[in-house]
Design a protein around this motif. Structure first.
Motif, PDB file in Angstrom:
ATOM      1  N   ALA A   1       0.736  -1.156   0.049  1.00  0.00           N
ATOM      2  CA  ALA A   1      -0.050   0.077   0.076  1.00  0.00           C
ATOM      3  C   ALA A   1       0.870   1.061   0.088  1.00  0.00           C
ATOM      4  O   ALA A   1       0.524   2.234  -0.630  1.00  0.00           O
ATOM      5  CB  ALA A   1      -0.979  -0.145   1.314  1.00  0.00           C
ATOM      6  N   LEU A   2       1.883   1.082   0.718  1.00  0.00           N
ATOM      7  CA  LEU A   2       2.913   2.371   0.543  1.00  0.00           C
ATOM      8  C   LEU A   2       3.623   2.526  -0.769  1.00  0.00           C
ATOM      9  O   LEU A   2       3.590   3.670  -1.310  1.00  0.00           O
ATOM     10  CB  LEU A   2       3.953   2.197   1.756  1.00  0.00           C
ATOM     11  N   LYS A   3       3.721   1.420  -1.253  1.00  0.00           N
ATOM     12  CA  LYS A   3       4.515   1.479  -2.698  1.00  0.00           C
ATOM     13  C   LYS A   3       3.523   2.142  -3.596  1.00  0.00           C
ATOM     14  O   LYS A   3       3.835   2.786  -4.587  1.00  0.00           O
ATOM     15  CB  LYS A   3       4.843  -0.091  -3.100  1.00  0.00           C
ATOM     16  N   ARG A   4       2.173   1.466  -3.504  1.00  0.00           N
ATOM     17  CA  ARG A   4       1.241   2.004  -4.533  1.00  0.00           C
ATOM     18  C   ARG A   4       0.555   3.503  -4.330  1.00  0.00           C
ATOM     19  O   ARG A   4      -0.188   3.822  -4.958  1.00  0.00           O
ATOM     20  CB  ARG A   4       0.173   0.896  -4.453  1.00  0.00           C
ATOM     21  N   GLY A   5       0.976   3.997  -3.009  1.00  0.00           N
ATOM     22  CA  GLY A   5       0.398   5.316  -2.735  1.00  0.00           C
ATOM     23  C   GLY A   5      -1.165   5.231  -1.970  1.00  0.00           C
ATOM     24  O   GLY A   5      -1.705   6.354  -2.002  1.00  0.00           O
ATOM     25  N   ARG A   6      -1.370   4.026  -1.762  1.00  0.00           N
ATOM     26  CA  ARG A   6      -2.826   3.739  -1.106  1.00  0.00           C
ATOM     27  C   ARG A   6      -2.653   4.286   0.214  1.00  0.00           C
ATOM     28  O   ARG A   6      -3.584   4.466   1.085  1.00  0.00           O
ATOM     29  CB  ARG A   6      -3.317   2.535  -1.291  1.00  0.00           C
ATOM     30  N   LEU A   7      -1.433   4.202   1.235  1.00  0.00           N
ATOM     31  CA  LEU A   7      -1.177   4.506   2.400  1.00  0.00           C
ATOM     32  C   LEU A   7      -0.237   5.677   2.415  1.00  0.00           C
ATOM     33  O   LEU A   7       0.837   5.506   1.706  1.00  0.00           O
ATOM     34  CB  LEU A   7      -0.616   3.413   3.054  1.00  0.00           C
ATOM     35  N   SER A   8      -0.350   6.582   3.429  1.00  0.00           N
ATOM     36  CA  SER A   8       0.927   7.705   3.396  1.00  0.00           C
ATOM     37  C   SER A   8       1.899   7.167   4.528  1.00  0.00           C
ATOM     38  O   SER A   8       1.364   6.322   5.372  1.00  0.00           O
ATOM     39  CB  SER A   8       0.194   8.919   3.633  1.00  0.00           C
ATOM     40  N   LEU A   9       2.984   7.764   4.600  1.00  0.00           N
ATOM     41  CA  LEU A   9       3.863   7.203   5.746  1.00  0.00           C
ATOM     42  C   LEU A   9       3.233   7.719   6.979  1.00  0.00           C
ATOM     43  O   LEU A   9       3.271   6.778   7.945  1.00  0.00           O
ATOM     44  CB  LEU A   9       5.249   7.874   5.575  1.00  0.00           C
ATOM     45  N   GLY A  10       2.620   8.859   6.968  1.00  0.00           N
ATOM     46  CA  GLY A  10       1.921   9.076   8.132  1.00  0.00           C
ATOM     47  C   GLY A  10       0.992   8.178   8.869  1.00  0.00           C
ATOM     48  O   GLY A  10       0.881   8.033  10.024  1.00  0.00           O
ATOM     49  N   GLU A  11       0.018   7.926   7.781  1.00  0.00           N
ATOM     50  CA  GLU A  11      -0.948   6.817   8.340  1.00  0.00           C
ATOM     51  C   GLU A  11      -0.231   5.482   8.757  1.00  0.00           C
ATOM     52  O   GLU A  11      -0.898   4.937   9.924  1.00  0.00           O
ATOM     53  CB  GLU A  11      -2.031   6.298   7.083  1.00  0.00           C
ATOM     54  N   VAL A  12       0.976   5.163   8.355  1.00  0.00           N
ATOM     55  CA  VAL A  12       1.510   3.895   8.847  1.00  0.00           C
ATOM     56  C   VAL A  12       2.099   4.202  10.065  1.00  0.00           C
ATOM     57  O   VAL A  12       1.953   3.328  11.084  1.00  0.00           O
ATOM     58  CB  VAL A  12       2.781   3.542   7.809  1.00  0.00           C
ATOM     59  N   LEU A  13       2.720   5.231  10.322  1.00  0.00           N
ATOM     60  CA  LEU A  13       3.255   5.493  11.631  1.00  0.00           C
ATOM     61  C   LEU A  13       2.065   5.627  12.524  1.00  0.00           C
ATOM     62  O   LEU A  13       2.748   5.507  13.794  1.00  0.00           O
ATOM     63  CB  LEU A  13       4.295   6.770  11.474  1.00  0.00           C
ATOM     64  N   ALA A  14       1.050   6.074  12.207  1.00  0.00           N
ATOM     65  CA  ALA A  14       0.074   6.336  13.388  1.00  0.00           C
ATOM     66  C   ALA A  14      -0.732   4.831  13.502  1.00  0.00           C
ATOM     67  O   ALA A  14      -1.408   5.054  14.550  1.00  0.00           O
ATOM     68  CB  ALA A  14      -0.896   7.213  12.752  1.00  0.00           C
ATOM     69  N   ALA A  15      -0.340   3.984  12.803  1.00  0.00           N
ATOM     70  CA  ALA A  15      -0.912   2.686  12.914  1.00  0.00           C
ATOM     71  C   ALA A  15      -0.910   1.990  14.636  1.00  0.00           C
ATOM     72  O   ALA A  15       0.222   2.285  14.991  1.00  0.00           O
ATOM     73  CB  ALA A  15      -0.518   1.539  12.163  1.00  0.00           C
ATOM     74  N   GLU A  16      -2.225   1.322  14.883  1.00  0.00           N
ATOM     75  CA  GLU A  16      -1.959   0.705  16.252  1.00  0.00           C
ATOM     76  C   GLU A  16      -1.970  -0.789  16.083  1.00  0.00           C
ATOM     77  O   GLU A  16      -1.616  -1.282  17.265  1.00  0.00           O
ATOM     78  CB  GLU A  16      -3.645   0.966  16.838  1.00  0.00           C
ATOM     79  N   SER A  17      -1.589  -1.091  15.019  1.00  0.00           N
ATOM     80  CA  SER A  17      -1.388  -2.660  14.694  1.00  0.00           C
ATOM     81  C   SER A  17       0.060  -2.982  15.246  1.00  0.00           C
ATOM     82  O   SER A  17       1.145  -2.593  14.974  1.00  0.00           O
ATOM     83  CB  SER A  17      -1.550  -2.922  13.414  1.00  0.00           C
TER      84      SER A  17
END
Length: 102
Positions: A29-45
């Motif tokens: 998703a990061l590679k394809r642009g579906r997720l931003s780095l900010g969204e990943v860093l904020a993930a609770e998983s």
């Protein structure tokens, strides 16, 4: 080491596979642009929070292993740092560099 039950031992490979699958989906998703780095860093998983920052950088478009290693040095982040271990300033430097909106 903690002792685990036979049931937990049998379930461990499936649990590990699920974690690997979730991490692969996040990287894709990061590679394809579906997720931003900010969204990943904020993930609770837990799976995402235990990912190496290096793996996240390598998942960004146009960043390979060598460039990710160089960027970690420039941003003063250890090669072995995991997402959950990022300090506030390290997180801010990453977001300023790769996710200016958020």
């Amino acid at each position: 080491m903690p002792t685990i039950s036979p049931e937990e031992r049998r379930a461990a490979p499936a649990k590990a596979a699920a974690v690997r699958r979730e991490r692969a989906e996040v990287r894709e998703a990061l590679k394809r642009g579906r997720l931003s780095l900010g969204e990943v860093l904020a993930a609770e998983s837990d799976a995402v929070r235990k990912m190496p920052v290096r793996a996240l950088l390598e998942s960004l478009p146009a960043i390979g292993k060598a460039r990710a290693a160089r960027l970690l040095g420039e941003l003063d982040i250890s090669e072995s740092r995991r997402v959950r271990g990022l300090g506030v300033q390290q997180r801010d430097r990453l977001l300023d560099r790769f996710d200016p909106q958020g």
